[in-house]
Design an enzyme around this catalytic site. Structure first.
Site, PDB file in Angstrom:
ATOM      1  N   LYS A 213      44.106   2.959 -14.854  1.00 29.76           N
ATOM      2  CA  LYS A 213      43.260   2.743 -16.027  1.00 29.76           C
ATOM      3  C   LYS A 213      44.133   2.222 -17.152  1.00 29.76           C
ATOM      4  O   LYS A 213      45.114   2.853 -17.534  1.00 29.76           O
ATOM      5  CB  LYS A 213      42.586   4.053 -16.426  1.00 29.76           C
ATOM      6  CG  LYS A 213      41.776   3.929 -17.720  1.00 29.76           C
ATOM      7  CD  LYS A 213      40.993   5.192 -18.009  1.00 29.76           C
ATOM      8  CE  LYS A 213      40.247   5.071 -19.321  1.00 29.76           C
ATOM      9  NZ  LYS A 213      39.493   6.295 -19.628  1.00 29.76           N
ATOM     10  N   LYS A 266      40.272   0.082 -13.614  1.00 31.68           N
ATOM     11  CA  LYS A 266      39.445  -0.066 -14.807  1.00 31.68           C
ATOM     12  C   LYS A 266      40.256  -0.695 -15.913  1.00 31.68           C
ATOM     13  O   LYS A 266      41.372  -0.229 -16.146  1.00 31.68           O
ATOM     14  CB  LYS A 266      38.985   1.326 -15.215  1.00 31.68           C
ATOM     15  CG  LYS A 266      38.165   1.361 -16.462  1.00 31.68           C
ATOM     16  CD  LYS A 266      37.819   2.776 -16.766  1.00 31.68           C
ATOM     17  CE  LYS A 266      37.195   2.812 -18.136  1.00 31.68           C
ATOM     18  NZ  LYS A 266      37.118   4.133 -18.664  1.00 31.68           N
TER      19      LYS A 266
HETATM   20  C1  PBG Z   1      37.090   8.215 -21.059  1.00 29.72           C
HETATM   21  C2  PBG Z   1      36.412   6.985 -20.639  1.00 29.72           C
HETATM   22  C3  PBG Z   1      36.331   5.779 -21.337  1.00 29.72           C
HETATM   23  C4  PBG Z   1      35.569   4.919 -20.548  1.00 29.72           C
HETATM   24  C5  PBG Z   1      35.195   5.619 -19.412  1.00 29.72           C
HETATM   25  N1  PBG Z   1      35.748   6.891 -19.470  1.00 29.72           N
HETATM   26  C6  PBG Z   1      36.816   5.401 -22.668  1.00 29.72           C
HETATM   27  C7  PBG Z   1      38.228   5.381 -23.015  1.00 29.72           C
HETATM   28  O1  PBG Z   1      39.132   5.542 -22.198  1.00 29.72           O
HETATM   29  O2  PBG Z   1      38.447   5.191 -24.205  1.00 29.72           O
HETATM   30  C8  PBG Z   1      35.231   3.511 -20.896  1.00 29.72           C
HETATM   31  C9  PBG Z   1      34.084   2.904 -20.173  1.00 29.72           C
HETATM   32  C10 PBG Z   1      33.571   1.653 -20.756  1.00 29.72           C
HETATM   33  O3  PBG Z   1      34.147   1.020 -21.666  1.00 29.72           O
HETATM   34  O4  PBG Z   1      32.497   1.237 -20.294  1.00 29.72           O
HETATM   35  N2  PBG Z   1      36.208   9.297 -21.075  1.00 29.72           N
END
Ligand code: PBG
Length: 342
Positions: A213, A266
Protein backbone atom coordinates in the site's frame (compact mmCIF):
# COMPACT_ATOMS: atom_id res chain seq x y z
CA UNK A 1 4.13 -0.05 -64.69
CA UNK A 2 5.81 -2.02 -61.91
CA UNK A 3 7.78 0.20 -59.47
CA UNK A 4 11.31 -0.85 -58.65
CA UNK A 5 10.73 -1.41 -54.94
CA UNK A 6 7.17 -2.62 -54.47
CA UNK A 7 5.77 -2.39 -50.95
CA UNK A 8 6.18 -5.82 -49.39
CA UNK A 9 2.85 -7.60 -48.96
CA UNK A 10 2.39 -8.46 -45.26
CA UNK A 11 2.46 -12.19 -44.68
CA UNK A 12 1.35 -11.84 -41.10
CA UNK A 13 -1.90 -9.99 -40.57
CA UNK A 14 -2.99 -9.73 -36.90
CA UNK A 15 -5.91 -7.56 -38.06
CA UNK A 16 -7.66 -10.73 -39.33
CA UNK A 17 -8.65 -11.39 -35.74
CA UNK A 18 -10.18 -7.91 -35.35
CA UNK A 19 -12.57 -7.97 -38.26
CA UNK A 20 -15.87 -8.15 -36.36
CA UNK A 21 -17.42 -7.88 -32.93
CA UNK A 22 -17.78 -11.67 -32.76
CA UNK A 23 -14.22 -12.29 -33.91
CA UNK A 24 -12.87 -9.87 -31.31
CA UNK A 25 -14.98 -11.48 -28.65
CA UNK A 26 -13.68 -14.94 -29.66
CA UNK A 27 -10.05 -13.94 -29.11
CA UNK A 28 -10.48 -11.62 -26.10
CA UNK A 29 -8.03 -12.67 -23.38
CA UNK A 30 -9.33 -10.75 -20.37
CA UNK A 31 -13.04 -10.68 -19.60
CA UNK A 32 -14.60 -8.90 -16.63
CA UNK A 33 -17.29 -10.67 -14.61
CA UNK A 34 -19.39 -9.50 -11.66
CA UNK A 35 -17.56 -12.10 -9.54
CA UNK A 36 -14.34 -10.09 -9.99
CA UNK A 37 -15.62 -7.14 -7.98
CA UNK A 38 -15.62 -6.17 -4.32
CA UNK A 39 -17.78 -3.15 -3.52
CA UNK A 40 -16.69 -0.70 -0.78
CA UNK A 41 -19.45 0.63 1.50
CA UNK A 42 -19.23 3.51 3.99
CA UNK A 43 -21.40 2.91 7.02
CA UNK A 44 -22.45 5.43 9.66
CA UNK A 45 -24.80 5.61 12.64
CA UNK A 46 -28.43 6.67 12.25
CA UNK A 47 -31.44 5.58 10.27
CA UNK A 48 -32.57 6.21 6.72
CA UNK A 49 -29.32 8.01 5.91
CA UNK A 50 -28.01 8.04 2.34
CA UNK A 51 -25.61 10.95 2.40
CA UNK A 52 -23.98 11.54 -1.01
CA UNK A 53 -20.17 11.84 -1.07
CA UNK A 54 -19.46 14.89 -3.20
CA UNK A 55 -16.19 13.81 -4.77
CA UNK A 56 -17.41 10.24 -5.45
CA UNK A 57 -20.52 10.34 -7.66
CA UNK A 58 -23.02 7.60 -6.84
CA UNK A 59 -21.31 6.73 -3.52
CA UNK A 60 -22.91 7.38 -0.15
CA UNK A 61 -22.38 7.28 3.57
CA UNK A 62 -25.11 4.81 4.54
CA UNK A 63 -26.84 4.08 7.81
CA UNK A 64 -27.03 0.35 8.52
CA UNK A 65 -30.61 -0.08 7.23
CA UNK A 66 -29.55 1.51 3.92
CA UNK A 67 -26.32 -0.50 3.78
CA UNK A 68 -28.43 -3.66 4.05
CA UNK A 69 -30.56 -2.53 1.07
CA UNK A 70 -27.37 -1.81 -0.88
CA UNK A 71 -25.84 -5.16 0.09
CA UNK A 72 -28.96 -7.03 -1.13
CA UNK A 73 -28.78 -5.13 -4.38
CA UNK A 74 -25.10 -5.99 -4.88
CA UNK A 75 -25.61 -9.66 -4.01
CA UNK A 76 -28.53 -9.89 -6.44
CA UNK A 77 -26.23 -8.65 -9.19
CA UNK A 78 -23.75 -11.46 -8.52
CA UNK A 79 -21.14 -9.35 -6.73
CA UNK A 80 -19.54 -11.70 -4.19
CA UNK A 81 -18.24 -9.32 -1.53
CA UNK A 82 -18.40 -5.92 0.13
CA UNK A 83 -15.69 -4.21 2.15
CA UNK A 84 -16.94 -2.07 5.00
CA UNK A 85 -15.57 1.26 6.23
CA UNK A 86 -17.05 2.74 9.39
CA UNK A 87 -17.64 6.30 10.47
CA UNK A 88 -17.84 6.21 14.27
CA UNK A 89 -20.07 8.23 16.57
CA UNK A 90 -17.11 9.33 18.57
CA UNK A 91 -13.35 9.39 17.95
CA UNK A 92 -10.64 9.08 20.61
CA UNK A 93 -6.87 8.60 20.91
CA UNK A 94 -6.99 4.82 20.50
CA UNK A 95 -9.97 4.49 18.16
CA UNK A 96 -11.96 2.47 20.67
CA UNK A 97 -15.13 2.25 18.58
CA UNK A 98 -13.28 -0.08 16.22
CA UNK A 99 -13.12 -2.78 18.89
CA UNK A 100 -16.43 -2.11 20.58
CA UNK A 101 -18.84 -5.01 19.88
CA UNK A 102 -21.59 -2.39 19.50
CA UNK A 103 -19.49 -0.19 17.23
CA UNK A 104 -20.63 0.75 13.76
CA UNK A 105 -18.78 -2.05 11.95
CA UNK A 106 -19.73 -5.05 14.14
CA UNK A 107 -23.35 -3.82 14.03
CA UNK A 108 -23.24 -3.45 10.25
CA UNK A 109 -21.68 -6.91 9.82
CA UNK A 110 -24.44 -8.57 11.86
CA UNK A 111 -27.18 -6.79 9.89
CA UNK A 112 -25.68 -7.51 6.47
CA UNK A 113 -24.89 -11.16 7.23
CA UNK A 114 -28.45 -11.67 8.55
CA UNK A 115 -29.91 -10.22 5.34
CA UNK A 116 -27.43 -11.73 2.84
CA UNK A 117 -25.71 -14.77 4.38
CA UNK A 118 -23.88 -15.65 1.15
CA UNK A 119 -22.42 -12.21 0.53
CA UNK A 120 -18.85 -12.11 1.84
CA UNK A 121 -18.26 -9.31 4.31
CA UNK A 122 -14.73 -7.95 4.43
CA UNK A 123 -13.77 -5.37 7.03
CA UNK A 124 -11.09 -2.77 6.50
CA UNK A 125 -8.96 -3.17 9.62
CA UNK A 126 -7.44 0.20 10.41
CA UNK A 127 -7.78 2.89 13.03
CA UNK A 128 -7.64 6.09 10.97
CA UNK A 129 -11.42 6.49 10.84
CA UNK A 130 -11.71 5.99 14.60
CA UNK A 131 -8.87 8.05 16.08
CA UNK A 132 -9.25 11.74 16.90
CA UNK A 133 -5.86 12.44 15.28
CA UNK A 134 -6.75 10.47 12.11
CA UNK A 135 -3.66 8.24 12.13
CA UNK A 136 -3.83 4.47 11.69
CA UNK A 137 -2.92 3.52 15.27
CA UNK A 138 -1.50 4.75 18.55
CA UNK A 139 0.56 7.93 18.37
CA UNK A 140 3.61 8.75 20.49
CA UNK A 141 2.47 11.45 22.92
CA UNK A 142 4.40 12.58 26.04
CA UNK A 143 2.58 11.50 29.19
CA UNK A 144 0.79 8.59 27.49
CA UNK A 145 1.47 5.11 28.92
CA UNK A 146 2.96 4.01 25.59
CA UNK A 147 5.25 7.04 25.24
CA UNK A 148 8.76 6.31 23.93
CA UNK A 149 11.00 9.36 24.54
CA UNK A 150 13.49 8.36 21.83
CA UNK A 151 10.81 8.57 19.16
CA UNK A 152 9.34 11.86 17.93
CA UNK A 153 6.02 13.19 19.17
CA UNK A 154 3.41 12.02 16.65
CA UNK A 155 5.26 8.87 15.55
CA UNK A 156 2.90 5.92 15.02
CA UNK A 157 3.80 3.33 17.66
CA UNK A 158 3.97 -0.02 15.93
CA UNK A 159 3.66 -2.68 18.60
CA UNK A 160 0.96 -1.11 20.78
CA UNK A 161 -1.05 -0.69 17.56
CA UNK A 162 -0.72 -4.43 16.87
CA UNK A 163 -2.53 -5.22 20.10
CA UNK A 164 -5.45 -3.03 19.07
CA UNK A 165 -5.56 -4.52 15.56
CA UNK A 166 -5.64 -8.02 17.04
CA UNK A 167 -8.41 -7.11 19.45
CA UNK A 168 -10.57 -5.36 16.84
CA UNK A 169 -10.13 -8.22 14.35
CA UNK A 170 -11.54 -10.72 16.83
CA UNK A 171 -14.48 -8.40 17.52
CA UNK A 172 -15.22 -8.13 13.78
CA UNK A 173 -14.89 -11.90 13.34
CA UNK A 174 -17.17 -12.50 16.34
CA UNK A 175 -19.74 -10.29 14.60
CA UNK A 176 -19.55 -12.51 11.48
CA UNK A 177 -16.92 -10.96 9.19
CA UNK A 178 -15.62 -13.41 6.58
CA UNK A 179 -12.34 -11.67 5.78
CA UNK A 180 -10.25 -9.21 7.79
CA UNK A 181 -8.32 -6.74 5.64
CA UNK A 182 -5.65 -4.82 7.57
CA UNK A 183 -4.76 -1.61 5.72
CA UNK A 184 -2.40 0.23 8.04
CA UNK A 185 1.00 -1.05 6.82
CA UNK A 186 1.92 -1.76 10.43
CA UNK A 187 4.88 -4.17 10.76
CA UNK A 188 3.73 -7.58 11.98
CA UNK A 189 0.02 -6.87 11.46
CA UNK A 190 -0.74 -10.14 9.66
CA UNK A 191 0.92 -12.33 12.30
CA UNK A 192 -0.73 -10.42 15.14
CA UNK A 193 -4.18 -10.72 13.58
CA UNK A 194 -3.72 -14.36 12.52
CA UNK A 195 -2.62 -15.36 16.01
CA UNK A 196 -5.51 -13.52 17.65
CA UNK A 197 -8.10 -14.91 15.23
CA UNK A 198 -6.84 -18.47 15.78
CA UNK A 199 -6.83 -18.06 19.56
CA UNK A 200 -10.34 -16.60 19.37
CA UNK A 201 -11.84 -19.60 17.54
CA UNK A 202 -11.61 -18.00 14.08
CA UNK A 203 -8.98 -20.10 12.38
CA UNK A 204 -11.32 -20.36 9.35
CA UNK A 205 -11.47 -16.57 8.82
CA UNK A 206 -9.23 -15.23 6.04
CA UNK A 207 -6.84 -12.31 6.11
CA UNK A 208 -6.54 -10.11 3.03
CA UNK A 209 -3.45 -8.02 3.47
CA UNK A 210 -3.09 -4.56 2.04
CA UNK A 211 0.42 -5.87 1.42
CA UNK A 212 1.79 -3.20 -0.90
CA UNK A 213 0.00 0.00 0.00
CA UNK A 214 1.55 3.22 -1.19
CA UNK A 215 1.43 6.68 0.39
CA UNK A 216 -0.78 8.00 -2.39
CA UNK A 217 -2.40 11.27 -3.34
CA UNK A 218 -5.16 9.20 -4.92
CA UNK A 219 -6.79 8.57 -1.50
CA UNK A 220 -8.02 12.19 -1.35
CA UNK A 221 -11.76 11.64 -1.91
CA UNK A 222 -11.80 8.61 0.45
CA UNK A 223 -10.61 10.71 3.35
CA UNK A 224 -13.66 12.95 2.90
CA UNK A 225 -15.90 9.90 2.57
CA UNK A 226 -14.51 8.18 5.68
CA UNK A 227 -13.71 11.41 7.55
CA UNK A 228 -10.19 10.11 8.16
CA UNK A 229 -7.80 12.91 7.13
CA UNK A 230 -4.91 13.07 9.63
CA UNK A 231 -5.05 16.22 11.78
CA UNK A 232 -1.26 16.54 11.55
CA UNK A 233 1.48 15.07 9.38
CA UNK A 234 0.85 12.44 6.73
CA UNK A 235 1.08 8.67 6.31
CA UNK A 236 4.58 8.46 4.83
CA UNK A 237 6.05 6.87 7.98
CA UNK A 238 3.97 3.74 7.43
CA UNK A 239 2.74 3.62 3.82
CA UNK A 240 5.24 2.97 1.00
CA UNK A 241 7.06 5.42 -1.19
CA UNK A 242 5.59 5.44 -4.73
CA UNK A 243 9.04 5.00 -6.29
CA UNK A 244 9.69 1.63 -4.66
CA UNK A 245 9.19 -1.75 -6.28
CA UNK A 246 11.72 -4.03 -4.56
CA UNK A 247 10.30 -2.86 -1.25
CA UNK A 248 6.84 -4.02 -2.36
CA UNK A 249 8.25 -7.52 -2.85
CA UNK A 250 9.77 -7.39 0.63
CA UNK A 251 6.46 -6.31 2.18
CA UNK A 252 4.62 -9.08 0.34
CA UNK A 253 7.17 -11.73 1.35
CA UNK A 254 6.71 -10.77 5.01
CA UNK A 255 2.92 -10.92 4.76
CA UNK A 256 3.09 -14.30 3.03
CA UNK A 257 5.39 -15.62 5.76
CA UNK A 258 2.97 -14.31 8.39
CA UNK A 259 0.07 -16.19 6.79
CA UNK A 260 -1.77 -13.70 4.57
CA UNK A 261 -4.39 -15.48 2.44
CA UNK A 262 -4.89 -12.77 -0.20
CA UNK A 263 -2.37 -10.11 -1.26
CA UNK A 264 -3.55 -6.64 -2.18
CA UNK A 265 -1.93 -3.83 -4.12
CA UNK A 266 -3.22 -0.30 -3.67
CA UNK A 267 -3.79 1.98 -5.60
CA UNK A 268 -4.34 -0.07 -8.77
CA UNK A 269 -3.88 1.69 -12.10
CA UNK A 270 -0.71 3.67 -11.27
CA UNK A 271 0.79 0.44 -9.84
CA UNK A 272 0.07 -2.15 -12.55
CA UNK A 273 3.73 -3.18 -12.62
CA UNK A 274 3.52 -4.09 -8.94
CA UNK A 275 0.36 -6.16 -9.49
CA UNK A 276 2.05 -7.92 -12.39
CA UNK A 277 5.21 -8.69 -10.45
CA UNK A 278 3.37 -10.05 -7.40
CA UNK A 279 1.12 -12.18 -9.62
CA UNK A 280 4.22 -13.66 -11.28
CA UNK A 281 6.05 -14.35 -8.01
CA UNK A 282 3.25 -15.83 -5.85
CA UNK A 283 0.41 -18.30 -6.20
CA UNK A 284 -1.79 -16.43 -3.71
CA UNK A 285 -4.88 -14.65 -5.02
CA UNK A 286 -3.99 -11.04 -5.80
CA UNK A 287 -6.42 -8.18 -5.17
CA UNK A 288 -6.10 -4.64 -6.49
CA UNK A 289 -7.83 -1.60 -5.03
CA UNK A 290 -8.98 0.95 -7.59
CA UNK A 291 -9.05 3.79 -5.07
CA UNK A 292 -11.24 6.83 -4.65
CA UNK A 293 -9.01 9.19 -6.64
CA UNK A 294 -8.87 6.82 -9.60
CA UNK A 295 -12.67 6.63 -9.54
CA UNK A 296 -13.11 10.38 -9.05
CA UNK A 297 -10.77 11.26 -11.93
CA UNK A 298 -12.67 9.14 -14.44
CA UNK A 299 -15.97 10.61 -13.24
CA UNK A 300 -14.67 14.18 -13.32
CA UNK A 301 -13.30 13.85 -16.84
CA UNK A 302 -16.54 12.21 -17.98
CA UNK A 303 -18.65 14.93 -16.36
CA UNK A 304 -16.67 17.45 -18.42
CA UNK A 305 -17.41 15.51 -21.58
CA UNK A 306 -13.71 14.73 -22.02
CA UNK A 307 -13.92 10.94 -21.81
CA UNK A 308 -16.71 8.37 -21.94
CA UNK A 309 -17.51 7.12 -18.42
CA UNK A 310 -18.55 3.56 -19.20
CA UNK A 311 -15.79 2.97 -21.70
CA UNK A 312 -13.00 4.33 -19.51
CA UNK A 313 -14.28 2.66 -16.34
CA UNK A 314 -14.46 -0.76 -18.03
CA UNK A 315 -11.11 -0.23 -19.74
CA UNK A 316 -9.45 0.65 -16.43
CA UNK A 317 -10.90 -2.46 -14.76
CA UNK A 318 -9.94 -4.72 -17.68
CA UNK A 319 -6.35 -3.42 -17.55
CA UNK A 320 -6.13 -4.03 -13.80
CA UNK A 321 -7.33 -7.59 -14.34
CA UNK A 322 -4.98 -8.10 -17.32
CA UNK A 323 -2.05 -6.97 -15.16
CA UNK A 324 -2.79 -9.91 -12.85
CA UNK A 325 -5.47 -8.98 -10.33
CA UNK A 326 -7.84 -11.84 -9.50
CA UNK A 327 -10.26 -9.46 -7.80
CA UNK A 328 -10.75 -5.70 -7.84
CA UNK A 329 -12.03 -3.50 -5.05
CA UNK A 330 -13.83 -0.77 -6.96
CA UNK A 331 -16.47 1.90 -6.52
CA UNK A 332 -17.56 1.00 -10.07
CA UNK A 333 -18.62 -2.50 -8.91
CA UNK A 334 -22.34 -1.97 -9.37
CA UNK A 335 -22.20 0.13 -12.55
CA UNK A 336 -19.59 -2.13 -14.13
CA UNK A 337 -21.77 -5.17 -13.42
CA UNK A 338 -24.71 -3.47 -15.14
CA UNK A 339 -22.55 -2.40 -18.08
CA UNK A 340 -21.01 -5.81 -18.69
CA UNK A 341 -24.37 -7.58 -18.32
CA UNK A 342 -26.05 -5.40 -20.99
C1 PBG B 1 -7.25 3.15 5.56
C2 PBG B 1 -7.69 3.12 4.16
C3 PBG B 1 -7.60 4.15 3.23
C4 PBG B 1 -8.17 3.66 2.05
C5 PBG B 1 -8.59 2.37 2.30
N1 PBG B 1 -8.26 2.03 3.61
C6 PBG B 1 -7.13 5.53 3.35
C7 PBG B 1 -5.75 5.87 3.69
O1 PBG B 1 -4.85 5.04 3.75
O2 PBG B 1 -5.57 7.06 3.90
C8 PBG B 1 -8.28 4.42 0.77
C9 PBG B 1 -9.27 3.92 -0.21
C10 PBG B 1 -9.60 4.85 -1.30
O3 PBG B 1 -8.97 5.91 -1.52
O4 PBG B 1 -10.56 4.54 -2.02
N2 PBG B 1 -8.30 2.83 6.43
Amino acid sequence: MQSENPMPIPMLRPRRLRTSVTMRSLVRETILRPADFIAPLFVRHGNGIRQPIKSMPGQFQLSIDQAVIEARDLAARGIPAVILFGIPEHKDACGSENYSPDGIIPSAIRAIKAACPDLLVITDMCFCEYTDHGHCGIINVPGDKHHIPALPHGYLLNDPTLELLAKASVVHADAGADIIAPSGMIDGMIAAIRTALDAGGHSHISVMSYAAKYASGFYGPFRDAAESTPTFGDRHQYQMDPGNKREAMKEVAIDVAEGADILMVKPAMPYLDIIHQIRAAYDHPVAAYQVSGEFAMIHAAAANGWVDLERCALESLTCIKRAGADMILTYFAKDATDWISK
